[in-house]
Design an enzyme around this catalytic site. Structure first.
Site, PDB file in Angstrom:
ATOM      1  N   SER A   1      15.212 -17.559  17.293  1.00 56.38           N
ATOM      2  CA  SER A   1      15.935 -17.272  18.150  1.00 56.38           C
ATOM      3  C   SER A   1      17.291 -18.194  18.235  1.00 56.38           C
ATOM      4  O   SER A   1      18.359 -17.730  18.005  1.00 56.38           O
ATOM      5  CB  SER A   1      15.894 -16.711  18.939  1.00 56.38           C
ATOM      6  OG  SER A   1      15.586 -17.427  20.397  1.00 56.38           O
TER       7      SER A   1
ATOM      8  N   HIS B   1      13.960 -10.933  15.058  1.00 58.46           N
ATOM      9  CA  HIS B   1      15.618 -11.634  14.467  1.00 58.46           C
ATOM     10  C   HIS B   1      15.275 -11.693  13.056  1.00 58.46           C
ATOM     11  O   HIS B   1      16.453 -11.972  12.148  1.00 58.46           O
ATOM     12  CB  HIS B   1      15.996 -13.193  14.603  1.00 58.46           C
ATOM     13  CG  HIS B   1      15.891 -13.713  16.225  1.00 58.46           C
ATOM     14  ND1 HIS B   1      17.487 -13.591  16.975  1.00 58.46           N
ATOM     15  CD2 HIS B   1      15.171 -13.475  17.085  1.00 58.46           C
ATOM     16  CE1 HIS B   1      17.600 -13.420  18.421  1.00 58.46           C
ATOM     17  NE2 HIS B   1      15.856 -13.720  18.222  1.00 58.46           N
TER      18      HIS B   1
ATOM     19  N   LYS C   1      18.976  -6.047  18.439  1.00 60.25           N
ATOM     20  CA  LYS C   1      19.429  -6.962  17.536  1.00 60.25           C
ATOM     21  C   LYS C   1      20.135  -6.075  16.051  1.00 60.25           C
ATOM     22  O   LYS C   1      20.930  -5.303  15.945  1.00 60.25           O
ATOM     23  CB  LYS C   1      18.484  -7.797  16.929  1.00 60.25           C
ATOM     24  CG  LYS C   1      18.265  -8.633  18.277  1.00 60.25           C
ATOM     25  CD  LYS C   1      17.739  -9.894  18.182  1.00 60.25           C
ATOM     26  CE  LYS C   1      16.998 -10.459  19.523  1.00 60.25           C
ATOM     27  NZ  LYS C   1      17.884 -10.160  20.805  1.00 60.25           N
TER      28      LYS C   1
END
Ligand code: PMP
Length: 408
Positions: A185, A213, A244
């Site tokens: 990240s 991610h 996300k």
């Protein structure tokens, strides 16, 4: 007795930050207009610090589904699924996640943080060994701390070091669980997952991959790094987040492990917290369907990542080793990073400032995240802002290359 006195050092660091300009850790947007535009100090600001990788927070269908769910089912569940029961949509989302990942089981948590906390602390218990990448996210470390397993760290993204440490455990009693991430990240670097998976399995360890991610970014179907490198069958547990690529909030774990559902009755961060509200489940389901059906989103976010990374690289900034939607510039000193971050904000570009010791390199990072929703013009404008600020602060030499003092 002042129980907060132990934070005096933090207080003085925050005061020093405030003297430079905005406090990077307490930004309050007055309004959010889209996935890429917010209002700060009355001015339009480009959002490059959101993790809104696919830009789905304003997806009209997701917004509508969320509004409908509030009207039909109310604003919240007001309790845990174990105590208060699940709504039909919780089960539906779990079934859809299991189908998306091609797994038998899925378990939804109220955040990704809680998913790691719960799954890791429950899977790796007393007498087991937990083997973590040294640069693991805080939620992984906190899961390790909450469980009673013996914790061993291996060098970041180093399969040989992992194998060496696992070999030392040969013959040890109890289970072994290796935990790694897909895209990391802070620097946006990508794990050598095929090699890590091989090391885990040759040495009798189970493997958990946090695809927070990389879901929606990597893999032909957006299932993440394990799909991209063809090792899904060697990954025993996938953890992810809705906060996300899916543009909402929540977390999950999927697995083929037999008896996986037993975890629902032993996993405290699942049992002792309220379940996600129906509105969040509703938008997440729409976003997941969109992620699964629209590969154009992945193409766009990666094209934008390439555009941004290449632009900053050409200016000479020091970036992470891989192109990914996390584009982080390493600077030499905290003082410079704070001034640089404020100057970018003044130029209308918002991104994340990460300061040591909370960075993998022990140096400050200007951490930006790129979205499929960014236009090429926005990315060009952001690159220009970095160039201008870099030059103003003397970080860039006249010829546009980063000065040796800062190149690291
Ligand atoms: N894992 C990783 C690698 C993360 O970066 C994050 C959040 N930044 C999480 C888990 C936690 O996700 P959430 O925001 O859903 O709590």
């Amino acid at each position: 007795m002042n129980l907060l006195a132990k934070f005096d050092n933090l207080k003085s660091r925050l005061q020093a930050l405030a003297e430079v300009g905005h406090n990077p850790f307490q930004i309050h947007f007055e309004a959010i207009h889209s996935a890429t535009i917010g209002i700060l100090d009355g001015r339009e600001t480009m959002l490059f610090g959101t993790n809104n990788y696919l830009g789905l927070t304003f997806d009209p269908e997701a917004v509508e589904a969320s509004c409908r769910a509030v009207r039909e089912q109310g604003t919240g569940t007001t309790g845990s699924r174990v105590a208060n029961g699940s709504y039909a949509s919780h089960g539906a989302l779990e079934a859809e996640l299991a189908t998306f990942f091609g797994r038998r089981h899925a378990m939804v948590f109220s955040t990704g943080y809680q998913a790691n906390l719960g799954i890791i602390s429950t899977l790796a218990g007393r007498g087991d060994h937990l083997i973590l990448d040294a640069d693991s996210h805080a939620s992984i470390y906190d899961g390790a701390r909450m469980g009673a397993a013996e914790v061993i760290r291996f060098r970041h993204n180093d399969p040989e070091d992992l194998a060496k440490r696992l070999k030392r455990l040969a013959g040890a009693e109890g289970g072994k669980l290796v935990v790694v991430e897909g895209i990391y990240s802070m620097l946006g670097d990508i794990a050598p997952l095929a090699e890590l998976a091989q090391a885990a399995h040759e040495n009798g360890a189970a493997l958990l991959v946090d695809e927070a991610h990389s879901m929606g970014i990597l893999g032909a179907h957006g299932r993440g790094l394990a799909e991209a490198v063809g090792v899904e069958d060697q990954v025993d547990f996938v953890v992810g987040t809705f906060s996300k690529s899916l543009g909402s909030v929540g977390g999950f774990c999927v697995s083929d492990a037999e008896d996986f559902d037993l975890l629902r009755l032993v996993c405290r961060p699942y049992m002792f917290t309220a379940s996600l509200p129906p509105s969040v489940i509703a938008s997440t389901r729409v976003a997941l369907a969109r992620l699964a059906s629209d590969s154009g989103l992945r193409t766009r976010v990666m094209a934008n990542a390439e555009h941004f990374y290449t632009g900053l690289h050409a200016l000479g900034f020091q970036l992470g080793p891989d192109v990914s939607p996390v584009v982080a510039v390493t600077l030499e000193t905290t003082e410079l990073a704070v001034v640089f971050w404020n100057a970018l904000l003044a130029a209308g570009v918002y991104l994340n400032l990460a300061l040591p010791p909370a960075t993998p390199t022990s140096r400050p990072l200007l951490r930006a995240s790129v979205s499929a929703a960014h236009t090429p013009a926005q990315i060009d404008a952001a690159i220009d802002a970095y160039a201008q600020v870099g030059e103003q602060l003397g970080v860039l030499r006249v010829d546009g290359r980063v000065a040796a003092a800062y190149a690291g």
